[in-house]
Enzyme design. Sequence first.
Site, short mmCIF file in Angstrom:
data_model
loop_
_atom_site.label_atom_id
_atom_site.label_comp_id
_atom_site.label_asym_id
_atom_site.label_seq_id
_atom_site.Cartn_x
_atom_site.Cartn_y
_atom_site.Cartn_z
N GLN A 1 47.50 32.39 36.10
CA GLN A 1 47.06 32.18 34.71
C GLN A 1 48.12 31.48 33.87
O GLN A 1 47.89 31.25 32.68
CB GLN A 1 46.70 33.53 34.07
N CYS B 1 38.18 41.15 38.02
CA CYS B 1 39.02 41.51 39.18
C CYS B 1 40.26 42.28 38.74
O CYS B 1 41.34 42.09 39.28
CB CYS B 1 39.41 40.27 39.99
N HIS C 1 45.88 41.56 38.59
CA HIS C 1 44.61 41.15 39.21
C HIS C 1 44.57 41.80 40.60
O HIS C 1 45.61 42.08 41.20
CB HIS C 1 44.67 39.62 39.35
N LYS D 1 42.95 26.39 38.67
CA LYS D 1 43.22 26.90 37.32
C LYS D 1 43.88 25.82 36.47
O LYS D 1 43.96 25.96 35.26
CB LYS D 1 44.13 28.12 37.37
N ASP E 1 52.94 36.05 40.13
CA ASP E 1 51.58 35.54 40.24
C ASP E 1 51.38 34.60 39.05
O ASP E 1 51.22 35.04 37.91
CB ASP E 1 50.61 36.73 40.21
#
Lengths: 415, 148
Positions: free
Chosen positions: A212, A373, A132, A235, A209
Amino acid sequence: MATALATPPGNFDAERVRRDFPILQQHVNGRALVYLDNAASGQRPLAVLRAVEHYETHTHANVHRGVHTLSQAATDAFEGARERARRFLNAGSTREIVFVRGTTEGINLVAQSFGRARLGRGDEILISALEHHANIVPWQMVCEQTGCTLKVAPINRRGEIELDALLGLLSSRTRLVAVAQVSNALGTVVPVERIVQAAHSCGALVLLDGAQAVAHAPIDVRALGCDFYAFSGHKLYGPTGIGVLYGREELLQEMPPWQGGGEMIRTVSFEHTTYNDLPWKFEAGTPNISGAVGLAAAMDYLESLGLEALAAHEQRLLAQATAALERLPGIEIIGTAAHKAAVLSFTMRGCHPHDLGTVLDSQGVAIRTGHHCAMPVMTFFDVPATARASFGCYNTEADVAALVAALEKAREVFG
Amino acid sequence: MDLKDLYRDVILDHNRQPRNFGALAHSDAHAEGHNPLCGDRLTVWLRFDGDRIADIRFEGKGCAISTASASLMTEAVKGKDKAAIKELYDRIHVLLTEPHAVADASLGKLAALGGVNEFPARVKCATLCWHTLNAALERSADAVSTEE
């Protein structure tokens, strides 16, 4: 695979879960809302809304600043949320839990604090081609500031990181590896354990990261072995504007603050300022207190659903949706990794993703369309954009059916 | 929300078979338009006859609204001068954005864009080609002024 998933472990009642989310009880464009944009942002259950409301109506004052009753209660709520986040990640200490606005701010914190202090010419940062923008641009900025170099591990046509190529890019020059645990645009689940192990054997640190990943599987930062882990509250069905950066204590200890102000100091004079202890050293200014309270409630809620059973439920929806879309003429699924989270990116021949988004919206089906993104991912697959359906805890087989019916409607309009 | 009002037959036809599509050889001016939010890209080429547009072509990748709008625009502006184009664009802008705007007959086929009015998120799709045309016109004006 489909047969194995037909009887998922655990009992997951998505219809009951659905009733916990007031926003889903509405009609959009005359149709019952089918919300399939969870990778962009999840919705909030009543438990989160009530926790935030209770904080705002009974508890609010500034934290760490007063002797009055509310100030103490707000501090307890805020620090209680930090302890909740520590347990959620299985971190060793609350000193390792820094509240930030979200994943983006967490990554920028590491880039600007660790990166600017410790990186220079000849050093390398390694990312992957599926990242991303939030895990690309902060590193580009720090490369410009320090003269270090950004390396990018390639992906294959299925949307998986080429692991051999990534391992080949690791060297004694690599100081930090920053990769997503799950790709937002493709759904690919990245074998991060393997990457952490290889990076550490080269002496490089690893930032994951987790934006997600957090809503779909239990996270254990100590089992993962990562040095930094960033994620956003919204999220995982929490509020926006709150997230967590986990960092190993000895690393955070050595890192300089990146924003100055109140809260992050111990003493200030015009000659000299000393900084606060961890984690407050990294939390300048009044934090998002109600956001942290809501995030803690979201973690309680998510764990009450049972993350293993939830993961199995989402995998079943993904398998059903994938099979259904493969049967539709002109649909191409972008991102076909062997191991995926419940994210389905696709294109339809003769119908641009934005037209698809509009047609689906007219049928009450909310999906994301665009570059997500992740422009380099779009360039790699040579598409300007994709349509993306992403599933969460309240989605059902009926939602998959509504998606398919709406896609058939789009085919009807665009012929 | 009526899909048929957005995706009228004229729009679908011009999306499927865009008119004046492909590069224009020996153009006097061209400009590229890009909508980074949705990834739409298009190039507009112009050839002048005095101050009028003698020929115009475009090429690009975009959604049905953006492709059809560009195709309809190329048909509408051929033979017009800059003042007439500006006047036409102003009326299109009203049609796309003003509440309860109604297309008057003088807009011809461009009136088919009227449905976009109900879909605010899609207005920029319809206007990208016009902004690109304006950029090409301005560039040609610059080129003329530097030659003088």
